[in-house]
Design a protein around this motif. Structure first.
Motif, PDB file in Angstrom:
ATOM      1  N   ARG A 160     -20.573   0.208   3.062  1.00 38.90           N
ATOM      2  CA  ARG A 160     -19.892  -0.467   4.449  1.00 38.90           C
ATOM      3  C   ARG A 160     -18.562   0.042   4.268  1.00 38.90           C
ATOM      4  O   ARG A 160     -17.999  -0.189   3.256  1.00 38.90           O
ATOM      5  N   PRO A 161     -17.776   0.225   5.309  1.00 42.13           N
ATOM      6  CA  PRO A 161     -16.344   0.655   5.425  1.00 42.13           C
ATOM      7  C   PRO A 161     -15.757  -0.373   4.517  1.00 42.13           C
ATOM      8  O   PRO A 161     -15.716  -1.640   4.727  1.00 42.13           O
ATOM      9  N   SER A 162     -14.888   0.300   3.316  1.00 44.32           N
ATOM     10  CA  SER A 162     -14.325  -0.602   2.386  1.00 44.32           C
ATOM     11  C   SER A 162     -13.121   0.200   1.683  1.00 44.32           C
ATOM     12  O   SER A 162     -12.706   1.375   1.731  1.00 44.32           O
ATOM     13  N   VAL A 163     -12.127  -0.640   1.392  1.00 42.46           N
ATOM     14  CA  VAL A 163     -10.827  -0.290   0.755  1.00 42.46           C
ATOM     15  C   VAL A 163     -10.633  -1.102  -0.562  1.00 42.46           C
ATOM     16  O   VAL A 163     -10.791  -2.258  -0.511  1.00 42.46           O
ATOM     17  N   PHE A 164     -10.342  -0.463  -1.562  1.00 36.10           N
ATOM     18  CA  PHE A 164      -9.954  -1.227  -2.973  1.00 36.10           C
ATOM     19  C   PHE A 164      -8.643  -1.307  -3.098  1.00 36.10           C
ATOM     20  O   PHE A 164      -7.791  -0.401  -2.425  1.00 36.10           O
ATOM     21  N   VAL A 165      -7.996  -2.581  -3.637  1.00 30.93           N
ATOM     22  CA  VAL A 165      -6.446  -2.612  -3.631  1.00 30.93           C
ATOM     23  C   VAL A 165      -6.416  -3.112  -5.063  1.00 30.93           C
ATOM     24  O   VAL A 165      -6.903  -4.045  -5.683  1.00 30.93           O
ATOM     25  N   TYR A 166      -5.605  -2.407  -5.835  1.00 33.65           N
ATOM     26  CA  TYR A 166      -5.259  -2.680  -7.090  1.00 33.65           C
ATOM     27  C   TYR A 166      -4.259  -3.912  -7.123  1.00 33.65           C
ATOM     28  O   TYR A 166      -3.445  -3.849  -6.420  1.00 33.65           O
ATOM     29  N   GLY A 167      -4.353  -5.030  -8.229  1.00 34.76           N
ATOM     30  CA  GLY A 167      -3.718  -6.133  -8.192  1.00 34.76           C
ATOM     31  C   GLY A 167      -2.129  -5.627  -8.692  1.00 34.76           C
ATOM     32  O   GLY A 167      -1.074  -6.642  -8.530  1.00 34.76           O
ATOM     33  N   GLY A 168      -2.085  -4.700  -9.387  1.00 38.46           N
ATOM     34  CA  GLY A 168      -0.567  -4.228  -9.714  1.00 38.46           C
ATOM     35  C   GLY A 168      -0.447  -4.534 -11.187  1.00 38.46           C
ATOM     36  O   GLY A 168      -0.948  -5.112 -11.962  1.00 38.46           O
ATOM     37  N   THR A 169       0.746  -3.794 -11.693  1.00 36.75           N
ATOM     38  CA  THR A 169       1.197  -3.753 -13.163  1.00 36.75           C
ATOM     39  C   THR A 169       1.950  -4.706 -13.458  1.00 36.75           C
ATOM     40  O   THR A 169       2.808  -5.096 -12.700  1.00 36.75           O
ATOM     41  N   ILE A 170       2.044  -5.163 -14.809  1.00 40.68           N
ATOM     42  CA  ILE A 170       2.779  -6.049 -15.122  1.00 40.68           C
ATOM     43  C   ILE A 170       4.307  -5.590 -15.466  1.00 40.68           C
ATOM     44  O   ILE A 170       4.032  -4.507 -15.555  1.00 40.68           O
TER      45      ILE A 170
ATOM     46  N   ALA B 183      -6.996   8.483  -6.621  1.00 40.08           N
ATOM     47  CA  ALA B 183      -7.495   9.767  -6.729  1.00 40.08           C
ATOM     48  C   ALA B 183      -8.774  10.218  -6.306  1.00 40.08           C
ATOM     49  O   ALA B 183      -9.152  11.084  -5.273  1.00 40.08           O
ATOM     50  N   LEU B 184      -9.728   9.083  -6.456  1.00 39.57           N
ATOM     51  CA  LEU B 184     -11.055   9.021  -5.797  1.00 39.57           C
ATOM     52  C   LEU B 184     -11.083   8.892  -4.227  1.00 39.57           C
ATOM     53  O   LEU B 184     -12.339   9.348  -3.584  1.00 39.57           O
ATOM     54  N   GLY B 185      -9.923   8.229  -3.694  1.00 38.06           N
ATOM     55  CA  GLY B 185      -9.873   8.283  -2.209  1.00 38.06           C
ATOM     56  C   GLY B 185     -10.379   6.950  -1.731  1.00 38.06           C
ATOM     57  O   GLY B 185     -10.180   6.682  -0.685  1.00 38.06           O
ATOM     58  N   MET B 186     -10.478   5.926  -2.748  1.00 41.13           N
ATOM     59  CA  MET B 186     -10.907   4.552  -2.072  1.00 41.13           C
ATOM     60  C   MET B 186      -9.981   3.538  -2.340  1.00 41.13           C
ATOM     61  O   MET B 186     -10.179   2.196  -1.604  1.00 41.13           O
ATOM     62  N   SER B 187      -8.564   3.769  -2.772  1.00 42.45           N
ATOM     63  CA  SER B 187      -7.435   3.189  -2.282  1.00 42.45           C
ATOM     64  C   SER B 187      -6.450   3.754  -1.310  1.00 42.45           C
ATOM     65  O   SER B 187      -6.353   5.015  -1.605  1.00 42.45           O
ATOM     66  N   LEU B 188      -5.377   2.951  -0.820  1.00 36.96           N
ATOM     67  CA  LEU B 188      -4.420   3.713  -0.031  1.00 36.96           C
ATOM     68  C   LEU B 188      -3.451   4.544  -1.076  1.00 36.96           C
ATOM     69  O   LEU B 188      -3.265   3.795  -2.268  1.00 36.96           O
ATOM     70  N   PRO B 189      -2.844   5.498  -0.379  1.00 37.22           N
ATOM     71  CA  PRO B 189      -1.892   6.100  -1.338  1.00 37.22           C
ATOM     72  C   PRO B 189      -0.773   5.262  -1.829  1.00 37.22           C
ATOM     73  O   PRO B 189      -0.283   4.685  -1.089  1.00 37.22           O
ATOM     74  N   GLY B 190      -0.609   5.419  -3.005  1.00 38.33           N
ATOM     75  CA  GLY B 190       0.327   4.268  -3.844  1.00 38.33           C
ATOM     76  C   GLY B 190      -0.263   3.018  -4.023  1.00 38.33           C
ATOM     77  O   GLY B 190       0.724   2.343  -5.209  1.00 38.33           O
ATOM     78  N   SER B 191      -1.188   2.669  -4.062  1.00 37.38           N
ATOM     79  CA  SER B 191      -1.776   1.359  -4.515  1.00 37.38           C
ATOM     80  C   SER B 191      -1.845   1.258  -5.933  1.00 37.38           C
ATOM     81  O   SER B 191      -1.836   0.091  -6.290  1.00 37.38           O
ATOM     82  N   SER B 192      -2.294   2.450  -6.623  1.00 36.57           N
ATOM     83  CA  SER B 192      -2.348   2.296  -8.243  1.00 36.57           C
ATOM     84  C   SER B 192      -0.993   2.244  -8.947  1.00 36.57           C
ATOM     85  O   SER B 192      -0.928   1.700  -9.996  1.00 36.57           O
ATOM     86  N   ALA B 193       0.053   2.294  -8.426  1.00 39.23           N
ATOM     87  CA  ALA B 193       1.532   2.417  -9.036  1.00 39.23           C
ATOM     88  C   ALA B 193       2.321   1.487  -8.269  1.00 39.23           C
ATOM     89  O   ALA B 193       3.510   2.190  -7.452  1.00 39.23           O
ATOM     90  N   GLN B 194       1.892   0.191  -8.235  1.00 37.65           N
ATOM     91  CA  GLN B 194       3.114  -0.734  -7.498  1.00 37.65           C
ATOM     92  C   GLN B 194       3.027  -1.962  -8.753  1.00 37.65           C
ATOM     93  O   GLN B 194       2.371  -2.326  -9.247  1.00 37.65           O
ATOM     94  N   ASN B 195       4.241  -2.583  -8.700  1.00 39.60           N
ATOM     95  CA  ASN B 195       4.338  -3.803  -9.572  1.00 39.60           C
ATOM     96  C   ASN B 195       3.501  -5.024  -8.893  1.00 39.60           C
ATOM     97  O   ASN B 195       3.399  -4.912  -7.690  1.00 39.60           O
ATOM     98  N   ALA B 196       2.859  -5.564  -9.623  1.00 35.60           N
ATOM     99  CA  ALA B 196       2.042  -6.895  -9.146  1.00 35.60           C
ATOM    100  C   ALA B 196       2.918  -7.845  -8.243  1.00 35.60           C
ATOM    101  O   ALA B 196       2.277  -8.309  -7.375  1.00 35.60           O
ATOM    102  N   VAL B 197       4.044  -8.199  -8.588  1.00 37.98           N
ATOM    103  CA  VAL B 197       4.854  -8.877  -7.777  1.00 37.98           C
ATOM    104  C   VAL B 197       5.795  -8.139  -7.052  1.00 37.98           C
ATOM    105  O   VAL B 197       7.016  -7.719  -7.743  1.00 37.98           O
ATOM    106  N   SER B 198       5.712  -7.764  -5.921  1.00 33.34           N
ATOM    107  CA  SER B 198       6.468  -6.853  -5.136  1.00 33.34           C
ATOM    108  C   SER B 198       6.208  -7.021  -3.709  1.00 33.34           C
ATOM    109  O   SER B 198       4.949  -7.086  -3.286  1.00 33.34           O
ATOM    110  N   ASP B 199       7.220  -6.517  -2.779  1.00 29.15           N
ATOM    111  CA  ASP B 199       6.961  -6.252  -1.358  1.00 29.15           C
ATOM    112  C   ASP B 199       5.902  -5.219  -1.006  1.00 29.15           C
ATOM    113  O   ASP B 199       5.205  -5.366  -0.331  1.00 29.15           O
ATOM    114  N   SER B 200       5.979  -4.574  -1.684  1.00 33.03           N
ATOM    115  CA  SER B 200       4.929  -2.996  -1.539  1.00 33.03           C
ATOM    116  C   SER B 200       3.608  -3.492  -1.918  1.00 33.03           C
ATOM    117  O   SER B 200       2.710  -3.085  -1.337  1.00 33.03           O
TER     118      SER B 200
END
Length: 558
Positions: free
Chosen positions: A142-152, A210-227
């Motif tokens: 079903r239509p879905s998006v994955f969000v990464y929690g972010g790096t420490i 890279a697979l296309g299942m998260s929004l551009p930039g989601s994999s490289a954001q700090n866990a605690v951030s506005d982004s």
């Protein structure tokens, strides 16, 4: 798409008097009359206070739910589990780690399938969360998006969790005092987020982008951030857009998309666990993917990222220079990515990358294609008489590409670690840790404690380690895991004896036990299987259903 079509699944509790009980249940959790007319977006949260990787995800889930509401849907948060590899490594508890991937996938499928969500946002933080979420989303389709929690963020003196493991080995070597070890322990983990190098969490987050299942930039954001908060809101809006366009996960996760994910993992110097997880994710999508595909792609894709564990930099430093988007643009321009793959933005990968700027001048984290760290992949798929159906090595070349040594055999991780720390393991040894595979462990524990102790003892280039278990993304050195068939199934690794000679050759992709066939036949005839270590519960069930590591260690390959 009309509203009725958008409510393909949640409409089960909307229309008709017979659905009144379902509406009554939802009114109790806060639904209004208007909410019943909206698409329901399930927010799969992996929040838990048992690990820093996931301790902040409750806040991210609430932000994603608000995003769904603001975009015209109705967000509904539900939880699944997480475990902490960093806490469990080196203990019996680590046997549950890979099992948790299946529990996460099963629970997301179960909750969303039962409740009838129209779309999903899944938020993961620790290593198994990410493939577990994707497997669940792929099954539901079903239509879905994955969000990464972010790096420490880095700890004091540029430390992280692997610094703590290696400090234990350094103390055993006599180069670090207990006070110094305690200082590393106290300061290496400063707050929320996943382990800070290109370990398994950041590897899989990058692969999923890279697979296309998260929004551009989601994999490289700090866990605690506005982004990261903005990423959560945008993910829910994207799911509603995907509903309108009728774009589902299996429309995105094609064979070409998996090629893209493998390419990015190689360029980043990612974890060996990516092999295991991408095979499992592809299986859930009905996509044919095999060990040999990693070899073929690896022949043309160089290692470009100077990231931990074998490199110098942390993920938070990659975030500062633009994350993985400029890397992907570089790979696309070189013809190494399939630009036509659809993504969760509703646009192709090439369209997403069209306006991405290059990395800033002078940065040292990502090398240019003309000057790679290694001209081909660090992920080596090795075959030979010790691994007839394959094994996985992570060899960057810094430790060399060939090792011949003398086998020192152990039947568990604990046995090996004790001998490393007490000085019994010496230069020239090839540690063989067996009965740690998916069935034999069961659960295929990571050998992070032994590999970190080897490094801490200063033996990283002088001792090799092979296993039918697996490795943490933080492991580095001359290590080969995922040896198949595993010992519990009578694979050749079960027949190795201390004193045998073993050669690991990452140039020819071979792993060889220097014992003649006549002797191997004698040993095979004398071999007796070990009895199962568990007879009830989740580990017994896992051992009974799990496939070979070379097939992704999935539990539904019937």
């Amino acid at each position: 798409m009309t509203t009725d079509k958008r409510r393909q699944f949640s409409s089960q509790v909307v229309d008709g008097i017979s659905k009144a009980p379902g509406r009554a249940m939802l009114r109790a959790v806060g639904f209004s009359d208007e909410d019943f007319k909206k698409p329901q977006i399930g927010i799969a949260s992996t929040w838990s206070n048992l690990t820093p990787c996931n301790m902040h995800i409750d806040g991210l889930a609430r932000e994603a739910s608000r995003g769904a509401d603001e975009a015209g849907g109705k967000g509904v948060i539900f939880n699944t589990i997480t475990v902490s590899d960093g806490i469990a490594n080196g203990t019996e508890g680590m046997k549950y780690s890979l099992v948790s991937r299946e529990v996460i996938a099963d629970s997301i499928e179960t909750a969303a399938g039962c409740e009838g969500f129209d779309g999903l946002v899944a938020i993961g933080g620790c290593d198994k969360n990410m493939p577990g979420c994707i497997i669940g989303l792929a099954r539901l389709n079903r239509p879905s998006v994955f969000v990464y929690g972010g790096t420490i963020l880095p700890g004091k003196n540029h430390t992280d969790i692997i610094s703590v493991f290696e400090a234990v080995g350094a103390h055993a070597r006599g180069t670090m005092t207990l006070k110094e070890v305690k200082d590393v322990e106290d300061t290496a983990i400063p707050g929320p987020g996943s382990c800070g190098g290109m370990y398994t969490a950041n590897t899989m987050a990058s692969a999923i982008e890279a697979l296309g299942m998260s929004l551009p930039g989601s994999s490289a954001q700090n866990a605690v951030s506005d982004s990261k908060m903005a990423d959560c809101r945008a993910a829910s809006a994207a799911v509603l857009d995907l509903l309108e366009r009728d774009i589902k996960p299996r429309d995105i996760m094609t064979r070409e998309a998996f090629d893209n994910a493998i390419t990015v993992v190689i360029a980043l110097g990612g974890s060996t666990n990516a092999v295991l997880h991408l095979l499992a994710m592809a299986h859930a999508c009905g996509v044919e993917l095999a060990l040999e595909d990693f070899t073929e792609i690896g022949k043309r894709v160089p290692l470009l990222a100077d990231l931990r564990p074998s490199g110098r930099f942390m993920m938070s430093e990659l975030v500062e220079i633009g994350g993985i988007q400029p890397l992907m643009k570089m790979l696309l321009d070189a013809g190494l990515l399939h630009g036509g793959c659809m993504t969760v933005t509703g646009k192709t990968l090439a369209e997403n990358l069209a306006k991405v700027a290059p990395y800033p001048d002078g940065q040292e984290i990502i090398r240019p294609l003309s000057n790679p760290i290694k001209k081909d992949s660090h992920l080596r798929i090795l075959y030979g008489n010790l691994a007839p159906t394959g094994s996985v090595a992570k060899i960057t070349g810094k430790e060399g590409t060939k090792f011949t040594g003398t086998a020192r055999v152990f039947h568990s991780e604990e046995e090996a670690l004790d001998r490393i720390l007490d000085g019994a393991v010496v230069a020239g040894d090839v540690l063989v840790i067996r009965y740690e595979g998916p069935k034999g462990g069961p659960g295929m524990r990571e050998m992070l404690s032994p590999t970190s102790a080897i490094t801490g003892k200063g033996l990283g280039k002088e001792v090799a380690l092979i296993t039918d278990g697996r490795f943490s993304g933080g492991s580095h050195g001359f290590v080969v895991g995922h040896i198949t068939p595993e010992a519990a199934e009578g694979g050749p690794i079960a027949l190795v004896e201390s004193g045998d000679k073993i050669t690991i050759d990452a140039d020819e992709n071979l792993i060889t036990l220097h014992v003649d066939e006549e002797e191997m036949d004698r040993r095979r005839a004398a071999w007796v299987p070990m009895p199962p270590r568990y007879s009830r519960g989740v580990l017994a069930k896992y051992a009974h259903t799990v496939s070979s590591a070379s097939l992704g260690a999935v539990t539904d390959k019937f």
